[in-house]
Scaffold this motif. Structure first.
Motif, PDB file in Angstrom:
ATOM      1  N   VAL A 231      34.464  32.275  36.670  1.00  0.00           N
ATOM      2  CA  VAL A 231      34.588  33.357  36.078  1.00  0.00           C
ATOM      3  C   VAL A 231      33.335  33.404  35.285  1.00  0.00           C
ATOM      4  CG1 VAL A 231      36.923  33.807  36.340  1.00  0.00           C
ATOM      5  CG2 VAL A 231      36.020  32.613  34.274  1.00  0.00           C
ATOM      6  N   PRO A 232      32.356  34.668  34.859  1.00  0.00           N
ATOM      7  CA  PRO A 232      31.546  34.543  34.314  1.00  0.00           C
ATOM      8  C   PRO A 232      31.928  34.220  32.662  1.00  0.00           C
ATOM      9  CG  PRO A 232      31.605  36.354  35.530  1.00  0.00           C
ATOM     10  CD  PRO A 232      32.733  35.866  35.502  1.00  0.00           C
ATOM     11  N   GLN A 233      30.936  33.403  31.934  1.00  0.00           N
ATOM     12  CA  GLN A 233      31.219  33.207  30.721  1.00  0.00           C
ATOM     13  C   GLN A 233      30.028  33.446  29.652  1.00  0.00           C
ATOM     14  OE1 GLN A 233      32.792  29.117  30.045  1.00  0.00           O
ATOM     15  NE2 GLN A 233      32.582  28.761  32.370  1.00  0.00           N
ATOM     16  N   ILE A 234      30.542  34.444  28.604  1.00  0.00           N
ATOM     17  CA  ILE A 234      29.623  34.895  27.631  1.00  0.00           C
ATOM     18  C   ILE A 234      29.921  34.526  26.329  1.00  0.00           C
ATOM     19  CG2 ILE A 234      28.472  37.076  27.280  1.00  0.00           C
ATOM     20  CD1 ILE A 234      29.373  38.242  29.948  1.00  0.00           C
ATOM     21  N   SER A 235      28.729  34.173  25.761  1.00  0.00           N
ATOM     22  CA  SER A 235      28.959  33.855  24.269  1.00  0.00           C
ATOM     23  C   SER A 235      27.983  34.799  23.408  1.00  0.00           C
ATOM     24  CB  SER A 235      28.607  32.326  23.836  1.00  0.00           C
ATOM     25  OG  SER A 235      29.602  31.810  24.601  1.00  0.00           O
ATOM     26  N   ALA A 236      28.287  34.965  22.122  1.00  0.00           N
ATOM     27  CA  ALA A 236      27.727  35.653  21.252  1.00  0.00           C
ATOM     28  C   ALA A 236      27.604  35.151  19.819  1.00  0.00           C
ATOM     29  CB  ALA A 236      28.025  37.373  21.125  1.00  0.00           C
TER      30      ALA A 236
ATOM     31  N   MET B  19      43.324  35.350  36.417  1.00  0.00           N
ATOM     32  CA  MET B  19      43.310  36.614  36.696  1.00  0.00           C
ATOM     33  C   MET B  19      41.974  37.138  37.313  1.00  0.00           C
ATOM     34  SD  MET B  19      46.036  37.908  35.768  1.00  0.00           S
ATOM     35  CE  MET B  19      47.031  36.209  35.647  1.00  0.00           C
ATOM     36  N   GLY B  20      41.008  36.021  37.177  1.00  0.00           N
ATOM     37  CA  GLY B  20      39.711  36.372  37.879  1.00  0.00           C
ATOM     38  C   GLY B  20      38.864  37.115  36.864  1.00  0.00           C
ATOM     39  N   ALA B  21      38.890  36.982  35.585  1.00  0.00           N
ATOM     40  CA  ALA B  21      38.074  37.917  34.698  1.00  0.00           C
ATOM     41  C   ALA B  21      37.281  37.200  33.753  1.00  0.00           C
ATOM     42  CB  ALA B  21      39.078  38.718  34.010  1.00  0.00           C
ATOM     43  N   PRO B  22      35.926  37.727  33.369  1.00  0.00           N
ATOM     44  CA  PRO B  22      35.029  36.961  32.708  1.00  0.00           C
ATOM     45  C   PRO B  22      35.727  36.726  31.200  1.00  0.00           C
ATOM     46  CG  PRO B  22      34.168  39.143  33.242  1.00  0.00           C
ATOM     47  CD  PRO B  22      35.642  39.011  33.652  1.00  0.00           C
TER      48      PRO B  22
ATOM     49  N   VAL C 129      28.725  42.823  31.411  1.00  0.00           N
ATOM     50  CA  VAL C 129      29.979  42.639  32.226  1.00  0.00           C
ATOM     51  C   VAL C 129      29.929  43.682  33.379  1.00  0.00           C
ATOM     52  CG1 VAL C 129      32.415  43.226  31.976  1.00  0.00           C
ATOM     53  CG2 VAL C 129      31.076  41.741  30.210  1.00  0.00           C
ATOM     54  N   CYS C 130      29.388  44.951  33.306  1.00  0.00           N
ATOM     55  CA  CYS C 130      29.470  45.985  34.192  1.00  0.00           C
ATOM     56  C   CYS C 130      28.474  45.487  35.409  1.00  0.00           C
ATOM     57  CB  CYS C 130      28.782  47.190  33.833  1.00  0.00           C
ATOM     58  SG  CYS C 130      30.391  47.864  32.587  1.00  0.00           S
ATOM     59  N   ILE C 131      27.624  44.786  35.278  1.00  0.00           N
ATOM     60  CA  ILE C 131      26.404  44.370  36.262  1.00  0.00           C
ATOM     61  C   ILE C 131      27.174  43.195  37.201  1.00  0.00           C
ATOM     62  CG2 ILE C 131      24.372  43.352  36.497  1.00  0.00           C
ATOM     63  CD1 ILE C 131      23.438  44.945  34.273  1.00  0.00           C
ATOM     64  N   LEU C 132      27.968  42.159  36.400  1.00  0.00           N
ATOM     65  CA  LEU C 132      28.282  41.134  36.981  1.00  0.00           C
ATOM     66  C   LEU C 132      29.534  41.277  37.862  1.00  0.00           C
ATOM     67  CD1 LEU C 132      27.723  38.397  34.320  1.00  0.00           C
ATOM     68  CD2 LEU C 132      26.134  39.127  36.138  1.00  0.00           C
ATOM     69  N   PRO C 133      29.818  40.352  39.008  1.00  0.00           N
ATOM     70  CA  PRO C 133      31.274  40.392  39.519  1.00  0.00           C
ATOM     71  C   PRO C 133      32.084  39.779  38.540  1.00  0.00           C
ATOM     72  CG  PRO C 133      29.800  38.791  40.357  1.00  0.00           C
ATOM     73  CD  PRO C 133      28.925  39.731  39.633  1.00  0.00           C
ATOM     74  N   ALA C 134      33.545  39.891  38.532  1.00  0.00           N
ATOM     75  CA  ALA C 134      34.375  39.483  37.671  1.00  0.00           C
ATOM     76  C   ALA C 134      34.789  37.971  37.864  1.00  0.00           C
ATOM     77  CB  ALA C 134      35.728  40.314  37.867  1.00  0.00           C
ATOM     78  N   ASN C 135      34.475  37.586  39.167  1.00  0.00           N
ATOM     79  CA  ASN C 135      34.638  36.419  39.544  1.00  0.00           C
ATOM     80  C   ASN C 135      34.138  35.788  40.908  1.00  0.00           C
ATOM     81  OD1 ASN C 135      36.697  37.035  41.946  1.00  0.00           O
ATOM     82  ND2 ASN C 135      37.538  37.863  40.219  1.00  0.00           N
TER      83      ASN C 135
ATOM     84  N   ASN D 270      37.052  47.275  33.310  1.00  0.00           N
ATOM     85  CA  ASN D 270      36.931  45.938  33.648  1.00  0.00           C
ATOM     86  C   ASN D 270      37.588  44.907  32.806  1.00  0.00           C
ATOM     87  OD1 ASN D 270      34.960  46.380  36.088  1.00  0.00           O
ATOM     88  ND2 ASN D 270      33.850  46.922  34.461  1.00  0.00           N
ATOM     89  N   LEU D 271      38.597  44.136  33.244  1.00  0.00           N
ATOM     90  CA  LEU D 271      39.441  43.365  32.503  1.00  0.00           C
ATOM     91  C   LEU D 271      38.584  42.097  31.974  1.00  0.00           C
ATOM     92  CD1 LEU D 271      42.216  42.267  31.563  1.00  0.00           C
ATOM     93  CD2 LEU D 271      42.425  40.959  33.779  1.00  0.00           C
ATOM     94  N   VAL D 272      38.745  41.846  30.718  1.00  0.00           N
ATOM     95  CA  VAL D 272      37.945  40.778  30.206  1.00  0.00           C
ATOM     96  C   VAL D 272      38.994  40.005  29.191  1.00  0.00           C
ATOM     97  CG1 VAL D 272      35.567  41.645  30.211  1.00  0.00           C
ATOM     98  CG2 VAL D 272      37.161  42.291  28.398  1.00  0.00           C
ATOM     99  N   PHE D 273      38.671  38.703  29.084  1.00  0.00           N
ATOM    100  CA  PHE D 273      39.357  37.917  28.100  1.00  0.00           C
ATOM    101  C   PHE D 273      38.482  37.722  26.926  1.00  0.00           C
ATOM    102  CE2 PHE D 273      42.036  37.650  31.665  1.00  0.00           C
ATOM    103  CZ  PHE D 273      43.289  37.706  31.155  1.00  0.00           C
TER     104      PHE D 273
END
Length: 478
Positions: A131-136, A92-95, A212-218, A58-61
């Motif tokens: 698009v989903p946004q994830i921070s760590a 691109m429609g990616a997280p 990321v594998c659970i969520l839709p990309a966009n 799955n494409l991610v940025f």
């Protein structure tokens, strides 16, 4: 420091994405400002590595801050690189995944650095719901930078190294860091509701990969559906004895027993997370009255009452699911509202927010009444009146205005105990049973415990093509 494999920022990216899939963008960018000796300071990549890669294909940025370059501080070019990643992710429609380790704003760049913060905020706000946004957080995340994980959809923090704060602990009147470390991962996770999970660096990166594998990309993908290898008709065991802890229930009904809980340490009486039903990602919101550990030992108990924190937690989660076409199921066990001075200060507003989230969500919505469903607390938990498409109930569930005994005591306050007991039984039969609610059309079906999985799968599959025409307005105000 260069962007070599010895760089911790690059090492985190390498552990996050599929092997050899990361492509760096903007590696030659450096700080543009020359004030306060910056011209003599080496600033490779201006302290942030940006690019794209794959997580299980799955494409991610990704952007990863490099604390070895000016402490990873945010300056003009640093922010422009992050903004560029956001622009590409939306196209691109990616997280977008941000790995944060930063000393804050770059003092040498002053107003340019303030503009840089604003640029990142605006890109996050624009991408929200697209698009989903994830921070760590792996190091320091203080001051204005703490807004970045707060604007993200999901945030993780390293247990022993993460420091997240708007005001440092010692800047708070009456506090000092050795008294209460308000910047610690534990405090932020339990008290603010910003952190979804804590752990080691490797644990966090593994959780992000799983998420990321659970969520839709966009938001245009139409949810997320994978192949299911689990038995769709698998009987669910022990739900009747473990219904106090919906974490167990959700794990039992989900494909391969997957339950990805979010904000587990915050408002524990309200459970939110993702499950899979016949390969489809489904959001789950549930009331918790008991908490068990992995060994099956009870570790905590809660009243069947809605709290302000719990309502806010659930509302935020439902809003996210609605934005990304993720169906929502609700497991209801609510007998009222938390009655404390602290709760009363925020409860009405929080309940209103939960009502708005459920009523405004156009995704498939299914409610399962597990135990108690009394009064307004039940109404706001995804009831028929708020737009639930289907309401199921276990056969021994209770629903109505309030507990039958309490109702009888109020209506027949001056009568002897024998009369109150008789009237309570009558009230239970006429107004307090789930069968009565079903007779009035508020419950669609009574289902047995063992068949819960197959009924919920059938429900979300039937609702898969649900479409709702929305009125012409910009947005709600709650």
């Amino acid at each position: 420091m260069s962007n070599s494999k010895d760089n911790s920022a690059m090492q985190r990216i390498a552990k996050l994405v599929d092997e050899n899939s990361f492509m760096e963008i903007g590696s030659l960018v450096t700080a543009r400002s020359t004030d306060f000796n910056l011209a003599q300071t080496d600033t490779p990549s201006d302290g942030v590595i940006t690019g794209h890669g794959l997580i299980d294909g799955n494409l991610v940025f990704v952007y990863s801050q490099d604390a070895s370059v000016l402490g990873g501080t945010v300056g003009e070019m640093h922010a422009k690189k992050i903004a560029g990643i956001y622009d590409m992710a939306v196209k691109m429609g990616a997280p977008v995944i941000g790995l944060i380790d930063c000393a804050g704003i770059r003092l040498q760049e002053s107003v340019d650095a303030l503009e840089a913060f604003g640029l990142i905020y605006s890109k996050q706000a624009a991408a929200s719901g697209l698009v989903p946004q994830i921070s760590a957080v792996f190091g320091t995340c203080g001051g204005g930078l703490a807004v970045v994980p707060a604007l993200s959809d999901f945030t993780f923090a390293q247990t022993d190294k993460a420091k997240m704060f708007i005001n440092s602990p010692n800047a708070i009147d009456g506090n000092r860091i050795d008294k209460c470390d308000t910047s610690s991962a534990a405090f932020q996770s339990a008290e603010t509701g910003t952190i979804d999970a804590t752990g080691t660096e490797d644990e966090i990166l593994a959780k992000i990969r799983q998420l990321v594998c659970i969520l839709p990309a966009n938001n245009a993908q139409g949810g997320c559906v994978d192949e299911c290898t689990d038995d769709l008709n698998r009987a669910c065991q022990s739900l009747d004895t473990m219904k106090g802890d919906p974490g167990f229930v959700l794990g039992e009904i989900s494909d391969q027993h997957l339950f990805f809980e979010v904000k587990a340490d915050y408002a524990k009486e309200m459970t939110c997370g993702f499950i899979k039903l016949n390969g489809m990602t489904v959001g789950a919101v549930a009331n918790r009255t008991e908490l068990y550990d992995a060994q099956g030992n009870k570790t905590d108990e809660f009243d069947a009452a809605l709290s302000a924190r719990g309502c806010n937690k659930a509302a935020e989660f439902v809003t996210f699911c609605d934005a990304f076409d993720i169906p929502v199921i609700t497991l209801t066990n609510a007998a009222g509202f938390r009655a404390t001075m602290c709760a009363e200060k925020n409860l009405a507003k929080a309940v209103g927010r939960l009502v708005s989230a459920f009523a405004g969500a156009t995704v498939p919505k299914v409610n399962l009444i597990m135990d108690k469903a009394y009064g307004s607390a039940y109404t706001v938990m995804n009831s028929k009146s708020l737009g639930a498409d289907l309401v199921y109930a276990w056969p021994d569930a209770k629903t109505g205005m309030m507990d039958a005994k309490l109702a009888a005591k109020i209506m027949y306050a001056d009568e002897p105990a024998s009369v109150i007991e008789k009237k309570a039984a009558e009230y239970e039969a006429l107004q307090g049973s789930v069968q009565a609610a079903a007779a009035h059309g508020y419950v669609d079906r009574l289902i047995d415990y063992a068949g819960t999985r197959k009924y919920l799968i059938a429900a979300v599959e039937m609702l898969y093509t649900k479409r709702v025409d929305q009125p012409n307005k910009k947005h709600g105000t709650k």
